[in-house]
Design an enzyme around this catalytic site. Structure first.
Site, PDB file in Angstrom:
ATOM      1  N   ARG A 120      -8.527  -0.616   4.745  1.00 25.18           N
ATOM      2  CA  ARG A 120      -7.668   0.434   4.154  1.00 25.18           C
ATOM      3  C   ARG A 120      -6.325  -0.157   3.745  1.00 25.18           C
ATOM      4  O   ARG A 120      -5.693   0.332   2.823  1.00 25.18           O
ATOM      5  CB  ARG A 120      -7.419   1.552   5.178  1.00 25.18           C
ATOM      6  CG  ARG A 120      -8.656   2.337   5.549  1.00 25.18           C
ATOM      7  CD  ARG A 120      -8.288   3.565   6.307  1.00 25.18           C
ATOM      8  NE  ARG A 120      -7.207   4.257   5.637  1.00 25.18           N
ATOM      9  CZ  ARG A 120      -6.485   5.226   6.191  1.00 25.18           C
ATOM     10  NH1 ARG A 120      -6.729   5.580   7.439  1.00 25.18           N
ATOM     11  NH2 ARG A 120      -5.530   5.836   5.533  1.00 25.18           N
ATOM     12  N   ARG A 144      -4.796  10.436   4.659  1.00 29.58           N
ATOM     13  CA  ARG A 144      -3.789  11.489   4.818  1.00 29.58           C
ATOM     14  C   ARG A 144      -2.788  11.485   3.669  1.00 29.58           C
ATOM     15  O   ARG A 144      -2.218  12.513   3.320  1.00 29.58           O
ATOM     16  CB  ARG A 144      -2.990  11.320   6.100  1.00 29.58           C
ATOM     17  CG  ARG A 144      -3.692  10.778   7.268  1.00 29.58           C
ATOM     18  CD  ARG A 144      -2.741  10.672   8.403  1.00 29.58           C
ATOM     19  NE  ARG A 144      -1.821  11.781   8.428  1.00 29.58           N
ATOM     20  CZ  ARG A 144      -2.122  13.014   8.787  1.00 29.58           C
ATOM     21  NH1 ARG A 144      -3.363  13.274   9.129  1.00 29.58           N
ATOM     22  NH2 ARG A 144      -1.232  13.949   8.784  1.00 29.58           N
ATOM     23  N   VAL A 147       7.758   6.863  17.247  1.00 37.32           N
ATOM     24  CA  VAL A 147       7.449   7.594  16.012  1.00 37.32           C
ATOM     25  C   VAL A 147       6.168   8.412  16.139  1.00 37.32           C
ATOM     26  O   VAL A 147       6.121   9.588  15.790  1.00 37.32           O
ATOM     27  CB  VAL A 147       7.361   6.625  14.812  1.00 37.32           C
ATOM     28  CG1 VAL A 147       6.959   7.368  13.540  1.00 37.32           C
ATOM     29  CG2 VAL A 147       8.692   5.896  14.612  1.00 37.32           C
ATOM     30  N   LYS A 188       0.847  -1.207   0.000  1.00 31.80           N
ATOM     31  CA  LYS A 188       0.000   0.000   0.000  1.00 31.80           C
ATOM     32  C   LYS A 188       0.871   1.241   0.000  1.00 31.80           C
ATOM     33  O   LYS A 188       0.661   2.157  -0.790  1.00 31.80           O
ATOM     34  CB  LYS A 188      -0.874  -0.002   1.248  1.00 31.80           C
ATOM     35  CG  LYS A 188      -1.533   1.327   1.574  1.00 31.80           C
ATOM     36  CD  LYS A 188      -2.450   1.273   2.779  1.00 31.80           C
ATOM     37  CE  LYS A 188      -1.738   1.516   4.076  1.00 31.80           C
ATOM     38  NZ  LYS A 188      -1.418   2.904   4.412  1.00 31.80           N
ATOM     39  N   ASN A 189       1.902   1.252   0.863  1.00 30.72           N
ATOM     40  CA  ASN A 189       2.674   2.479   1.052  1.00 30.72           C
ATOM     41  C   ASN A 189       3.709   2.731  -0.038  1.00 30.72           C
ATOM     42  O   ASN A 189       4.451   3.710   0.022  1.00 30.72           O
ATOM     43  CB  ASN A 189       3.322   2.472   2.447  1.00 30.72           C
ATOM     44  CG  ASN A 189       2.269   2.608   3.534  1.00 30.72           C
ATOM     45  OD1 ASN A 189       1.103   2.896   3.256  1.00 30.72           O
ATOM     46  ND2 ASN A 189       2.655   2.360   4.777  1.00 30.72           N
ATOM     47  N   CYS A 228      -5.262  12.442  13.227  1.00 26.37           N
ATOM     48  CA  CYS A 228      -5.824  11.099  13.026  1.00 26.37           C
ATOM     49  C   CYS A 228      -5.640  10.354  14.348  1.00 26.37           C
ATOM     50  O   CYS A 228      -5.032  10.859  15.286  1.00 26.37           O
ATOM     51  CB  CYS A 228      -5.151  10.406  11.857  1.00 26.37           C
ATOM     52  SG  CYS A 228      -3.663   9.550  12.256  1.00 26.37           S
ATOM     53  N   ASP A 239       4.698   0.504  12.140  1.00 24.48           N
ATOM     54  CA  ASP A 239       3.501  -0.135  11.576  1.00 24.48           C
ATOM     55  C   ASP A 239       3.377  -1.597  11.987  1.00 24.48           C
ATOM     56  O   ASP A 239       2.366  -2.225  11.666  1.00 24.48           O
ATOM     57  CB  ASP A 239       3.506  -0.044  10.040  1.00 24.48           C
ATOM     58  CG  ASP A 239       3.288   1.378   9.578  1.00 24.48           C
ATOM     59  OD1 ASP A 239       3.463   1.648   8.382  1.00 24.48           O
ATOM     60  OD2 ASP A 239       2.980   2.226  10.427  1.00 24.48           O
ATOM     61  N   ARG A 288       0.227  14.261  13.340  1.00 19.69           N
ATOM     62  CA  ARG A 288       0.782  14.000  11.992  1.00 19.69           C
ATOM     63  C   ARG A 288       0.752  15.260  11.121  1.00 19.69           C
ATOM     64  O   ARG A 288       0.099  15.328  10.093  1.00 19.69           O
ATOM     65  CB  ARG A 288       0.027  12.849  11.334  1.00 19.69           C
ATOM     66  CG  ARG A 288       0.178  11.565  12.124  1.00 19.69           C
ATOM     67  CD  ARG A 288      -0.540  10.418  11.501  1.00 19.69           C
ATOM     68  NE  ARG A 288       0.161   9.948  10.296  1.00 19.69           N
ATOM     69  CZ  ARG A 288      -0.324   8.981   9.524  1.00 19.69           C
ATOM     70  NH1 ARG A 288      -1.478   8.423   9.814  1.00 19.69           N
ATOM     71  NH2 ARG A 288       0.329   8.590   8.447  1.00 19.69           N
TER      72      ARG A 288
HETATM   73  C1  EPZ Z   1       4.058   6.887   6.433  1.00 23.31           C
HETATM   74  O1  EPZ Z   1       3.252   7.901   7.017  1.00 23.31           O
HETATM   75  C2  EPZ Z   1       3.176   5.661   6.328  1.00 23.31           C
HETATM   76  N1  EPZ Z   1       2.041   5.947   5.447  1.00 23.31           N
HETATM   77  C3  EPZ Z   1       2.685   5.261   7.717  1.00 23.31           C
HETATM   78  O2  EPZ Z   1       1.952   4.058   7.566  1.00 23.31           O
HETATM   79  C4  EPZ Z   1       3.895   4.977   8.609  1.00 23.31           C
HETATM   80  O3  EPZ Z   1       3.447   4.682   9.914  1.00 23.31           O
HETATM   81  C5  EPZ Z   1       4.808   6.214   8.639  1.00 23.31           C
HETATM   82  O4  EPZ Z   1       5.181   6.568   7.287  1.00 23.31           O
HETATM   83  C6  EPZ Z   1       6.081   5.963   9.436  1.00 23.31           C
HETATM   84  O5  EPZ Z   1       6.770   4.877   8.889  1.00 23.31           O
HETATM   85  C7  EPZ Z   1       2.228   5.917   4.117  1.00 23.31           C
HETATM   86  O6  EPZ Z   1       3.319   5.658   3.625  1.00 23.31           O
HETATM   87  C8  EPZ Z   1       1.013   6.197   3.263  1.00 23.31           C
HETATM   88  P1  EPZ Z   1       6.046  10.325   8.543  1.00 23.31           P
HETATM   89  P2  EPZ Z   1       3.784   9.434   7.050  1.00 23.31           P
HETATM   90  O7  EPZ Z   1       5.885  11.574   7.747  1.00 23.31           O
HETATM   91  O8  EPZ Z   1       4.517   9.720   5.801  1.00 23.31           O
HETATM   92  C9  EPZ Z   1       6.099  13.507  12.055  1.00 23.31           C
HETATM   93  C10 EPZ Z   1       0.152   2.622   7.821  1.00 23.31           C
HETATM   94  O9  EPZ Z   1      -0.206   2.019   8.839  1.00 23.31           O
HETATM   95  N2  EPZ Z   1       6.059  14.513  10.983  1.00 23.31           N
HETATM   96  O10 EPZ Z   1       7.284   9.510   8.379  1.00 23.31           O
HETATM   97  O11 EPZ Z   1       2.640  10.282   7.429  1.00 23.31           O
HETATM   98  C11 EPZ Z   1       4.769  12.769  12.182  1.00 23.31           C
HETATM   99  O12 EPZ Z   1       3.887  13.472  13.028  1.00 23.31           O
HETATM  100  C12 EPZ Z   1       0.556   4.073   7.925  1.00 23.31           C
HETATM  101  O13 EPZ Z   1       0.256   2.098   6.673  1.00 23.31           O
HETATM  102  C13 EPZ Z   1       6.148  15.864  11.310  1.00 23.31           C
HETATM  103  O14 EPZ Z   1       6.254  16.228  12.487  1.00 23.31           O
HETATM  104  O15 EPZ Z   1       4.801   9.344   8.260  1.00 23.31           O
HETATM  105  C14 EPZ Z   1       5.162  11.453  12.790  1.00 23.31           C
HETATM  106  O16 EPZ Z   1       5.238  11.589  14.199  1.00 23.31           O
HETATM  107  C15 EPZ Z   1       0.268   4.649   9.294  1.00 23.31           C
HETATM  108  N3  EPZ Z   1       6.088  16.790  10.318  1.00 23.31           N
HETATM  109  C16 EPZ Z   1       6.569  11.199  12.227  1.00 23.31           C
HETATM  110  O17 EPZ Z   1       7.036  12.466  11.723  1.00 23.31           O
HETATM  111  C17 EPZ Z   1       5.981  16.438   8.992  1.00 23.31           C
HETATM  112  O18 EPZ Z   1       5.960  17.330   8.119  1.00 23.31           O
HETATM  113  C18 EPZ Z   1       6.615  10.195  11.095  1.00 23.31           C
HETATM  114  O19 EPZ Z   1       5.777  10.695  10.078  1.00 23.31           O
HETATM  115  C19 EPZ Z   1       5.898  15.056   8.674  1.00 23.31           C
HETATM  116  C20 EPZ Z   1       5.950  14.117   9.679  1.00 23.31           C
END
Ligand code: EPZ
Length: 417
Positions: free
Chosen positions: A396, A92, A326, A22-23, A116, A304, A121
């Site tokens: 999802r 998202r 995370v 998916k990701n 969420c 995850d 996030r």
């Molecule tokens: C991706 O989300 C994945 N989703 C998530 O999978 C996964 O948990 C996550 O990466 C971490 O590995 C997809 O790929 C579609 P991040 P993403 O930006 O990109 C903070 C699932 O279960 N952050 O790496 O949203 C954020 O709040 C989903 O399949 C900021 O502060 O994750 C979080 O605490 C859930 N500012 C941390 O970084 C920003 O601008 C990691 O977020 C961006 C992120």
């Protein structure tokens, strides 16, 4: 609304095939907006998030057709640049439209995703990077309104190795003028596939999979043709299903090098894992040892997989400590697991799990995608019957999970609430 019913206690055996990730499929679908032509992506899983993305691409004027696991996207004409709230609030990852639309059309209007279940996030790092590349970003009425005549390359240090932020900026930089360097970039396998796909379209990207990625912008990209990598989180979920039920399962298409942290931790529980027939053979031990985990960005233990591993630890001998570094609120599954008899208590960003002899089936409620997976796993191990409601969360990210588990011997089915 539908629910999943499970009569637990059956050791799983047999072979399960992992679907496309998916990701990885999500950013690849958004990347098709970068080329004025027809792109083709294979091994796309049938998931709610994919359906949402297909709807979004349609909002932008792309023509999307699906034939089995093949998605064809004709992005010759981009007629819209707005990702509406009603779609973004359900997924998202819609923010991944920002980079491609800005790079292709110089304009993007994407609803802020809002919080969420697992955390706030924010997308501040996405926006900071795009501004560094010359975009003008305004926030109005809950929307990100971004404009740029032509993005220009920049050196960008990411405060956090954000997966989505790295993906957005990779796609934006591919068509920017000059060189972009992303420092402290995310290193997930999905980033590596996205960079390889962009390079196959004519982009010039080096260093994907490391913390420093260099992108030489080009003027135009050709349509994409690729096949989505296997889903390492779905694979990990099935590996834990084998371990928690005392089973013996071959997880076909699981890629070892994408899952070293999980494999290492699962092995510490006494679970045997070995490469076999293009996948991973998972054999459960007589008794599971309690193991501590601490989630981290790739190549660390994936956040995850945290909820699924916690379900496993409820059946281990001893006490384990699980720390979530995370996301700030990714323990929504704890109170549902407690309803099934699990002995867990939360101490800040950690959960302490005392393994118990037996979980008992109960009616429980899914709260987010991976929490729902952990409830399925607990249900598979519990004696008597569990009923999991709000399984739209599960759909999802897991393709036909109850069919795949039933094929391994699980007594599991879906019915109307
Ligand atoms: C991706 O989300 C994945 N989703 C998530 O999978 C996964 O948990 C996550 O990466 C971490 O590995 C997809 O790929 C579609 P991040 P993403 O930006 O990109 C903070 C699932 O279960 N952050 O790496 O949203 C954020 O709040 C989903 O399949 C900021 O502060 O994750 C979080 O605490 C859930 N500012 C941390 O970084 C920003 O601008 C990691 O977020 C961006 C992120």
């Amino acid at each position: 609304m539908e629910k999943i019913v499970i009569k637990g206690g059956v050791p799983l055996t047999g072979t399960v095939l992992v679907s496309g990730a998916k990701n990885s499929a999500l950013p690849l679908l958004f990347a098709t907006l970068l080329a004025a032509g027809e792109s083709e992506i294979g091994n796309v899983p049938q998931l709610r998030d994919i359906n949402t993305t297909v709807k979004l691409l349609g909002e932008f004027g792309a023509l999307v057709t699906r034939e089995g696991d093949i998605c064809r996207v004709d992005a010759r004409q981009i007629a819209g640049i707005e990702a509406p709230y009603d779609l973004v609030k359900t997924m998202r990852a819609s923010v991944l439209a920002l980079g491609p639309l800005l790079a292709r059309c110089g304009r993007a209007r994407v609803s802020l995703p809002g919080g969420c279940a697992i955390g706030a996030r924010p997308i501040d790092l996405h926006l900071k990077g795009l501004e560094a590349m010359g975009a003008t970003i305004n926030l109005d009425h809950g929307y990100v309104d971004a404009r740029a005549d032509r993005l220009r390359g920049a050196r960008i240090y990411l405060d956090l190795p954000t997966v989505g932020g790295t993906e957005n900026l990779l796609m934006a930089a591919a068509l920017a003028e000059g060189e972009t360097v992303l420092e402290n970039a995310a290193r997930e396998p999905e980033i590596v596939q996205l960079a390889a796909a962009l390079n196959s379209m004519g982009a010039k990207i080096e260093g994907a999979g490391t913390a420093v990625i260099q992108i030489q912008g080009v003027d135009e990209l050709q349509p994409l043709k690729c096949r989505v990598i296997p889903d390492r989180i779905e694979a990990g979920t099935f590996m834990i299903a084998a371990a928690i039920t005392g089973g013996n399962v071959l997880v076909r298409d699981a890629i070892r090098e994408d899952m070293e942290a999980l494999i290492g931790k699962l092995s510490e529980t006494g679970t045997e894992i070995r490469e076999e027939e293009g996948g991973l053979r998972v054999i459960a031990p007589e008794t599971l040892k309690a193991v501590d985990i601490r989630t981290s960005v790739f190549p660390g233990f994936p956040t995850d997989m945290q909820a699924q591993f916690m379900a496993l630890m409820t059946r281990a001998t001893g006490t384990s400590r699980i720390s979530e570094t995370v996301f700030e609120n990714r323990f929504m599954h704890v109170c549902e697991l407690q309803r099934m008899g699990a002995d867990i208590h939360i101490d800040g960003h950690s959960a302490i799990i005392r393994g118990c002899e037996q979980l008992t089936g109960a009616p429980v409620m899914a709260t987010d995608l991976r929490a729902s997976a952990s409830l399925v796993l607990a249900g598979l191990a519990a004696e008597n019957t569990s009923e999991i409601s709000r399984i739209y969360h599960l759909d999802r990210g897991y393709e036909r999970i109850e069919e795949k588990l039933a094929a391994l011997g699980a007594r599991i089915w879906r019915e109307q609430e």
